[in-house]
Write an enzyme that holds these catalytic residues in place. Sequence first.
Site, PDB file in Angstrom:
ATOM      1  NE  ARG A  81      48.469  15.022 -24.539  1.00  0.00           N
ATOM      2  CZ  ARG A  81      49.962  15.443 -24.170  1.00  0.00           C
ATOM      3  NH1 ARG A  81      50.688  14.439 -23.963  1.00  0.00           N
ATOM      4  NH2 ARG A  81      50.070  16.664 -24.322  1.00  0.00           N
ATOM      5  CG  HIS A 135      38.567   7.469 -13.048  1.00  0.00           C
ATOM      6  ND1 HIS A 135      39.967   7.695 -13.715  1.00  0.00           N
ATOM      7  CD2 HIS A 135      38.726   7.219 -11.974  1.00  0.00           C
ATOM      8  CE1 HIS A 135      40.798   7.609 -12.546  1.00  0.00           C
ATOM      9  NE2 HIS A 135      40.254   7.186 -11.655  1.00  0.00           N
ATOM     10  CG  LEU A 178      43.254  13.807 -13.146  1.00  0.00           C
ATOM     11  CD1 LEU A 178      43.330  13.907 -14.571  1.00  0.00           C
ATOM     12  CD2 LEU A 178      44.654  13.172 -12.599  1.00  0.00           C
ATOM     13  CG  ASP A 179      40.521  10.925 -12.881  1.00  0.00           C
ATOM     14  OD1 ASP A 179      40.250  11.220 -14.137  1.00  0.00           O
ATOM     15  OD2 ASP A 179      41.634  10.390 -12.542  1.00  0.00           O
TER      16      ASP A 179
HETATM   17  C1  GRF Z   1      38.796   2.588 -19.700  1.00  0.00           C
HETATM   18  O1  GRF Z   1      39.105   1.720 -18.698  1.00  0.00           O
HETATM   19  C2  GRF Z   1      38.450   3.933 -19.095  1.00  0.00           C
HETATM   20  O2  GRF Z   1      37.739   3.825 -17.942  1.00  0.00           O
HETATM   21  C3  GRF Z   1      39.880   4.500 -18.812  1.00  0.00           C
HETATM   22  O3  GRF Z   1      40.559   4.140 -19.982  1.00  0.00           O
HETATM   23  C4  GRF Z   1      40.109   2.834 -20.408  1.00  0.00           C
HETATM   24  C5  GRF Z   1      39.787   2.976 -21.835  1.00  0.00           C
HETATM   25  O4  GRF Z   1      39.388   1.679 -22.534  1.00  0.00           O
HETATM   26  N1  GRF Z   1      39.654   5.806 -18.914  1.00  0.00           N
HETATM   27  P1  GRF Z   1      39.204   1.904 -24.014  1.00  0.00           P
HETATM   28  O5  GRF Z   1      39.859   2.694 -24.922  1.00  0.00           O
HETATM   29  O6  GRF Z   1      37.494   2.496 -23.836  1.00  0.00           O
HETATM   30  O7  GRF Z   1      38.635   0.423 -24.326  1.00  0.00           O
END
Ligand code: GRF
Length: 213
Positions: free
Chosen positions: A88, A106, A141-142
């Site tokens: 979100r 990320h 963001l990010d």
């Molecule tokens: C991961 O690749 C993370 O970097 C991204 O969403 C994915 C989440 O995977 N933000 P999980 O739910 O931790 O398995």
Amino acid sequence: MKNIVILISGRGSNMEAIVRAGIPGARIAAVISNRPDAGGLSIARGFGIETVALDHKLFAGRDEFDAALAAEIDRFAPDLVVLAGYMRILTDGFVRRYMGRMLNIHPSLLPCFTGLHTHRRAIEAGVKVAGTTVHFVTPELDSGPIVAQAVVPVLPGDDEEALAARVLKQEHRIYPQAVRWFVEERLIVENGRVTLRDAQSGPEGWCVPPVDA
Ligand code: GRF
């Protein structure tokens, strides 16, 4: 003991990696999802961790939802909020409330490929290395001070799935490490950059070295 609240939206594999790491001095106080059907919620319950499902669809807008989310988070008096696949966009007010004590992961080497579909975009761009970044969360963001990164090769013939799996393996390695550093109070943020207090050379150093594929 430092209280950690982990926010998820899906399968929760990064959350699980952090829980399994058993970080000394850390207590996973709660796992909260904005999606009631997130697979990670049952994984967390399996570890005996308190879970909360707060369905964002039941709120009038982002402000209302983030206010309710913050109220839930604050019940657990967190020292650290960990976004682990939390999908979100956060309101500025929410980010400011936890600034300096909220981490995100990320799946790219930031500042490249912010936003969604990072693996597809990396393959399309023809980059030869990809990776993942743990960073402090700031309103943009990010972005935000980078705590740790890991690099993987992009191999000929990779599709999104193959690259995502290679990156995810590294996420499970660096996210628990970054949380551990936070808990040990070793992360120093100055001028938007993070350094690690008492860093050793080698694998313990703040810059995670390149790793096997
Ligand atoms: C991961 O690749 C993370 O970097 C991204 O969403 C994915 C989440 O995977 N933000 P999980 O739910 O931790 O398995």
